[in-house]
Write an enzyme that holds these catalytic residues in place. Structure first.
Site, mmCIF file in Angstrom:
data_model
loop_
_atom_site.group_PDB
_atom_site.id
_atom_site.type_symbol
_atom_site.label_atom_id
_atom_site.label_comp_id
_atom_site.label_asym_id
_atom_site.label_seq_id
_atom_site.Cartn_x
_atom_site.Cartn_y
_atom_site.Cartn_z
ATOM 1 N N HIS A 91 0.675 17.883 12.163
ATOM 2 C CA HIS A 91 0.645 19.333 11.948
ATOM 3 C C HIS A 91 -0.726 19.864 12.362
ATOM 4 C CE1 HIS A 91 0.630 23.203 9.910
ATOM 5 N NE2 HIS A 91 1.953 23.113 9.915
ATOM 6 N N GLU A 159 4.920 24.114 17.758
ATOM 7 C CA GLU A 159 4.260 25.080 16.885
ATOM 8 C C GLU A 159 2.961 25.546 17.530
ATOM 9 O OE1 GLU A 159 5.500 24.677 12.591
ATOM 10 O OE2 GLU A 159 3.827 23.336 12.831
HETATM 11 P P1 PGA Z 1 4.165 29.505 8.949
HETATM 12 O O1 PGA Z 1 3.783 27.946 9.016
HETATM 13 O O2 PGA Z 1 5.666 29.584 8.914
HETATM 14 O O3 PGA Z 1 3.522 29.991 7.722
HETATM 15 O O4 PGA Z 1 3.615 30.119 10.202
HETATM 16 C C1 PGA Z 1 4.414 27.103 9.901
HETATM 17 C C2 PGA Z 1 3.991 25.676 9.694
HETATM 18 O O5 PGA Z 1 3.525 25.246 8.660
HETATM 19 O O6 PGA Z 1 4.107 24.897 10.580
#
Ligand code: PGA
Length: 249
Positions: A91, A159
């Site tokens: 992450h 992401e």
């Molecule tokens: P968020 O976080 O939905 O608050 O943008 C996404 C994530 O933790 O990957």
């Protein structure tokens, strides 16, 4: 594993077991084709696992050794023994605040796989990299650890760092481009068939934008942070996913 994945990453929230059990209970519904995975902090894993019936529990991280003198760490073997089936790895907050490199992430992925747990690998460029048109270059490097995974399906969450915890997700058309890039790259360099990889999107997903992200981005699910802490929203997210699934795309 069901068709669509809804991974709920609670990050370092909430602050009490009572609240954690409440949030989990609100998401604990029967679904046909949506695999719901709540990922609470380690300290709540065991209790939540015992308290739910219909959904899965995942971890937000783990170490790459199974046991030993590694103060403060949690091992994949411990997760396996708790019957945890999923672990988020790489992450962007782990990379940013805890110095996790692709090398460390690669070791973790191997260790998790050996223990029969599905890694959910997070990849994505930051703002500067996006501005410099380096997205594909960054992804090529970050995707290396999954090229040798044997256990299918392989799960990747795209992401973009700038969209995580932000106020605007990536454009669905861009998400679709990235998905196709991940397909091509993993097929070419890992001989991974498209059907064996699930590509999720994460970064400011909520109950208002999920339908467009899923339909236009053409992804296999979502990784949700903030919105997953609000049961009304997360439940809506699950319901919308169920509905999309029912409609042939
Ligand atoms: P968020 O976080 O939905 O608050 O943008 C996404 C994530 O933790 O990957």
């Amino acid at each position: 594993m069901k068709n669509f994945l809804a991974i709920f990453n609670w990050k370092m929230n909430p602050s009490s077991l009572k609240e954690a059990l409440f949030i989990a209970s609100q998401n604990d519904i029967k679904t046909k084709n949506v695999e719901v995975v709540v990922c609470p902090p380690f300290i709540f894993l065991s209790d939540i696992k015992k308290s739910i019936q219909n959904i899965k529990v995942g971890a937000q991280n783990c170490f790459f050794e199974n046991q030993g003198s590694f103060t403060g760490e949690t091992s994949p073997l411990m997760l396996k023994n708790l019957k945890i089936e999923y672990v988020i790895l790489g992450h962007c907050e782990r990379r940013l605040y805890f110095g996790e490199t692709d090398e460390i992430i690669s070791k973790k992925i191997k260790a998790v796989e050996v223990n029969g747990i599905y890694p959910i690998l997070c990849v994505g460029e930051n703002q500067k990299e996006k501005e410099k048109n380096l997205t594909f270059k960054v992804l090529k490097k970050q995707l290396q650890p999954i090229l040798k995974i044997q256990r299918k399906p392989i799960i990747v969450a795209y992401e973009p760092v700038w969209a995580v915890g932000g106020n605007k997700p990536e454009e669905p058309s861009e998400i679709k481009k990235i998905k196709n890039f991940i397909y091509d790259f993993t097929e070419r360099y890992g001989k991974i068939k498209n059907k064996d990889i699930k590509i999720l999107y994460g970064g400011t997903v909520n109950d208002k934008n999920i339908k467009t992200i899923m339909e236009k981005g053409n992804v296999d699910g979502v990784l949700v942070g903030r919105a997953s802490l609000y049961p009304k929203q997360s439940l809506k997210i699950i319901k919308i996913l169920e509905k999309i699934n029912a409609d042939p795309r």
